[in-house]
Design an enzyme around this catalytic site. Sequence first.
Site, PDB file in Angstrom:
ATOM      1  N   LYS A   1       0.860  -1.210   0.000  1.00  0.00           N
ATOM      2  CA  LYS A   1       0.000   0.000   0.000  1.00  0.00           C
ATOM      3  C   LYS A   1       0.882   1.242   0.000  1.00  0.00           C
ATOM      4  CE  LYS A   1       0.784   1.451   4.493  1.00  0.00           C
ATOM      5  NZ  LYS A   1       1.807   2.443   4.713  1.00  0.00           N
TER       6      LYS A   1
ATOM      7  N   ASP B   1      -1.745  -2.007  10.191  1.00  0.00           N
ATOM      8  CA  ASP B   1      -2.030  -1.869   8.753  1.00  0.00           C
ATOM      9  C   ASP B   1      -2.737  -3.094   8.177  1.00  0.00           C
ATOM     10  OD1 ASP B   1      -0.992   0.665   8.474  1.00  0.00           O
ATOM     11  OD2 ASP B   1       1.015  -0.028   7.925  1.00  0.00           O
TER      12      ASP B   1
HETATM   13  P1  ATP Z   1       4.358  -0.313   7.578  1.00  0.00           P
HETATM   14  O1  ATP Z   1       4.140   0.449   6.309  1.00  0.00           O
HETATM   15  O2  ATP Z   1       3.183  -1.200   7.947  1.00  0.00           O
HETATM   16  O3  ATP Z   1       4.867   0.508   8.711  1.00  0.00           O
HETATM   17  P2  ATP Z   1       6.925  -1.242   6.683  1.00  0.00           P
HETATM   18  O4  ATP Z   1       6.839  -1.345   5.186  1.00  0.00           O
HETATM   19  O5  ATP Z   1       7.559  -0.006   7.207  1.00  0.00           O
HETATM   20  O6  ATP Z   1       5.490  -1.432   7.276  1.00  0.00           O
HETATM   21  P3  ATP Z   1       7.659  -3.986   6.870  1.00  0.00           P
HETATM   22  O7  ATP Z   1       8.352  -4.153   5.564  1.00  0.00           O
HETATM   23  O8  ATP Z   1       6.286  -4.525   6.977  1.00  0.00           O
HETATM   24  O9  ATP Z   1       7.691  -2.459   7.283  1.00  0.00           O
HETATM   25  O10 ATP Z   1       8.586  -4.659   7.983  1.00  0.00           O
HETATM   26  C1  ATP Z   1       8.996  -4.058   9.151  1.00  0.00           C
HETATM   27  C2  ATP Z   1       9.598  -5.136  10.038  1.00  0.00           C
HETATM   28  O11 ATP Z   1       8.587  -6.102  10.360  1.00  0.00           O
HETATM   29  C3  ATP Z   1      10.705  -5.932   9.382  1.00  0.00           C
HETATM   30  O12 ATP Z   1      11.964  -5.365   9.633  1.00  0.00           O
HETATM   31  C4  ATP Z   1      10.571  -7.321   9.999  1.00  0.00           C
HETATM   32  O13 ATP Z   1      11.459  -7.497  11.072  1.00  0.00           O
HETATM   33  C5  ATP Z   1       9.156  -7.390  10.561  1.00  0.00           C
HETATM   34  N1  ATP Z   1       8.313  -8.394   9.850  1.00  0.00           N
HETATM   35  C6  ATP Z   1       7.546  -9.317  10.432  1.00  0.00           C
HETATM   36  N2  ATP Z   1       6.909 -10.059   9.521  1.00  0.00           N
HETATM   37  C7  ATP Z   1       7.268  -9.618   8.314  1.00  0.00           C
HETATM   38  C8  ATP Z   1       6.943  -9.986   6.976  1.00  0.00           C
HETATM   39  N3  ATP Z   1       6.096 -10.999   6.690  1.00  0.00           N
HETATM   40  N4  ATP Z   1       7.485  -9.274   5.975  1.00  0.00           N
HETATM   41  C9  ATP Z   1       8.311  -8.240   6.238  1.00  0.00           C
HETATM   42  N5  ATP Z   1       8.678  -7.860   7.497  1.00  0.00           N
HETATM   43  C10 ATP Z   1       8.160  -8.531   8.526  1.00  0.00           C
END
Ligand code: ATP
Length: 285
Positions: free
Chosen positions: A11, A138
């Site tokens: 997203k 999210d």
């Molecule tokens: P958001 O936009 O929801 O804040 P994000 O894109 O900043 O998310 P993610 O890529 O979802 O962050 O990952 C953040 C952390 O979540 C990663 O560093 C990892 O340790 C943990 N994590 C747990 N499960 C997953 C998964 N299935 N995929 C990616 N990261 C995961």
Amino acid sequence: MTILQEPAFAKVNLTLDVLGRRPDGYHDLKSVMQTVSIRDDVTLTLGTGEPWRLTCNWEDIPTGPENLAWRAAETFFRNARRDPGGLTIDILKRIPVQAGLAGGSADAAAVLRALNRYCDFPFSILALAELGSLVGSDVPFCVLGGTAMVEGRGERLRKLPDLPECFFVVCKPDFSVSTPELYEKLDRTAIAKRPDHRAMESALLAGDLAKVAENLWNVFDPVVTAEHLELNYIKSICNTYGSLGQQMTGSGSAVFAMMPSFEYAAVVCNMLKDNYPQVYIARSV
Ligand code: ATP
């Protein structure tokens, strides 16, 4: 054994406002979120007869119960009062990590959707989104998908008119942002400008992409950009080569630009790819 496959879409936040800290320490948000076509693929194997296992092609992603996909499966089976008789989750990850693209939440939502379908829909879509809120803020939006207004901690969803077909360039720079530190910084900052949600909703209702782009606003963007001026470099490339509007998504560090056509998106992608290996062209989904 049964094998289920489900796409997990990223997203972007077309708007993001932080309304304040709640007594429980969390922040109330208001955000228009949009699903985009950058995707992970989640494969579930049920009935393995062995202890649960998770694999991922991306280093540094947890492969145990800390993985949001694993937590989603646990939450689903607990609430559906079912037992898969052994489960393996394989995640083919393409969504950049720690980017503000909700990669982990997308994987969790894919698990919930796949299991709900397999079990013959014990939960309505809204009940499934509510289950998702037990996994991460999210996740409810990722269960619903499309274009939606998201409020509270992420558990209050309102479907909005779909964004007209649009191409995005998404660029993840090398650095990542600590979300808790970012909230602390924001708490110490007077927010000078907030998104105009009425204008954004009117633009969506009118199907006016240029107006949607005009109303992009994320209160985290100026805070992160002040410390990482390279975000301005990425945005200026997008702007110079025809973007309708560009900003950081979520708590960063990825930037997205709304492009008028695939051809324009390809030009921007080409301009960025030498310095930024993690640059993608995506469509609204
Ligand atoms: P958001 O936009 O929801 O804040 P994000 O894109 O900043 O998310 P993610 O890529 O979802 O962050 O990952 C953040 C952390 O979540 C990663 O560093 C990892 O340790 C943990 N994590 C747990 N499960 C997953 C998964 N299935 N995929 C990616 N990261 C995961």
